[in-house]
Design a protein around this motif. Structure first.
Motif, mmCIF file in Angstrom:
data_model
loop_
_atom_site.group_PDB
_atom_site.id
_atom_site.type_symbol
_atom_site.label_atom_id
_atom_site.label_comp_id
_atom_site.label_asym_id
_atom_site.label_seq_id
_atom_site.Cartn_x
_atom_site.Cartn_y
_atom_site.Cartn_z
ATOM 1 N N ILE A 99 0.867 -1.183 0.000
ATOM 2 C CA ILE A 99 0.000 0.000 0.000
ATOM 3 C C ILE A 99 0.896 1.223 0.000
ATOM 4 O O ILE A 99 1.792 1.353 0.832
ATOM 5 C CB ILE A 99 -0.943 0.014 1.217
ATOM 6 N N LEU A 100 0.662 2.138 -0.942
ATOM 7 C CA LEU A 100 1.403 3.393 -1.049
ATOM 8 C C LEU A 100 0.506 4.517 -0.557
ATOM 9 O O LEU A 100 -0.640 4.631 -0.992
ATOM 10 C CB LEU A 100 1.812 3.651 -2.495
ATOM 11 N N VAL A 101 1.037 5.354 0.350
ATOM 12 C CA VAL A 101 0.284 6.467 0.914
ATOM 13 C C VAL A 101 1.192 7.693 0.927
ATOM 14 O O VAL A 101 2.349 7.590 1.343
ATOM 15 C CB VAL A 101 -0.174 6.143 2.360
ATOM 16 N N PRO A 102 0.707 8.878 0.491
ATOM 17 C CA PRO A 102 1.531 10.086 0.548
ATOM 18 C C PRO A 102 1.924 10.412 1.992
ATOM 19 O O PRO A 102 1.102 10.337 2.902
ATOM 20 C CB PRO A 102 0.623 11.179 -0.027
ATOM 21 N N GLY A 103 3.197 10.744 2.182
ATOM 22 C CA GLY A 103 3.692 11.117 3.500
ATOM 23 C C GLY A 103 3.632 12.621 3.710
ATOM 24 O O GLY A 103 3.363 13.389 2.782
ATOM 25 N N THR A 104 3.888 13.060 4.918
ATOM 26 C CA THR A 104 3.848 14.485 5.245
ATOM 27 C C THR A 104 5.030 15.248 4.671
ATOM 28 O O THR A 104 4.977 16.463 4.550
ATOM 29 C CB THR A 104 3.829 14.673 6.772
ATOM 30 N N ASP A 105 6.108 14.538 4.283
ATOM 31 C CA ASP A 105 7.312 15.193 3.775
ATOM 32 C C ASP A 105 7.385 15.227 2.246
ATOM 33 O O ASP A 105 8.416 15.540 1.683
ATOM 34 C CB ASP A 105 8.558 14.510 4.340
#
Length: 133
Positions: A99-105
């Motif tokens: 699962i790929l999820v956008p990170g805060t950085d």
């Protein structure tokens, strides 16, 4: 024949989900066998020399079946003429769910199921002669 059946029955499933921060609208996922000597950065080629690529939009899932060993290297890029890496290489195995999820950085976080889809064979039960010893 067993290798082809294992590739077909155990694809690598990759899903791109929305996170708490907005991420790229599309990502390019590239997988290749670990034993490949040169890490591949896909430049528009799809599925050549043991490399599998897919472009995913938010909410989409793909199934990739690279040739080669059961240990696979997965990389994620922002699709463009010269692909910008969004996630460093991570080792996965056939049958893994990623699962790929956008990170805060601004990068992507990659979550992989911890154990292989097929459990290793259980150790053989002791023979009666071994149990008496």
């Amino acid at each position: 024949a067993k290798v082809s059946i294992r590739r077909k029955n155990n694809p690598i499933e990759v899903t791109y989900l929305n996170g708490s921060r907005p991420g790229p609208s599309r990502v390019k996922v590239c997988v290749q066998a670990k034993e490949s000597l040169v890490p591949t950065v896909p430049l528009g080629s799809l599925g050549q020399h043991g490399v599998n690529t897919a472009i995913l939009e938010l909410g989409q899932t793909c199934h990739l079946r690279p040739t080669g060993s059961d240990i696979i290297v997965l990389r994620v890029f922002r699709p463009s003429l010269i692909n910008e890496p969004l996630h460093e290489a991570v080792e996965v195995w056939r049958g893994a769910k990623v699962i790929l999820v956008p990170g805060t950085d601004g990068t992507l976080k990659c979550y992989v199921r911890k154990e292989p889809k097929t459990a290793p064979a259980a150790p053989a039960a002791p023979r009666p002669a071994d149990a008496a010893a």
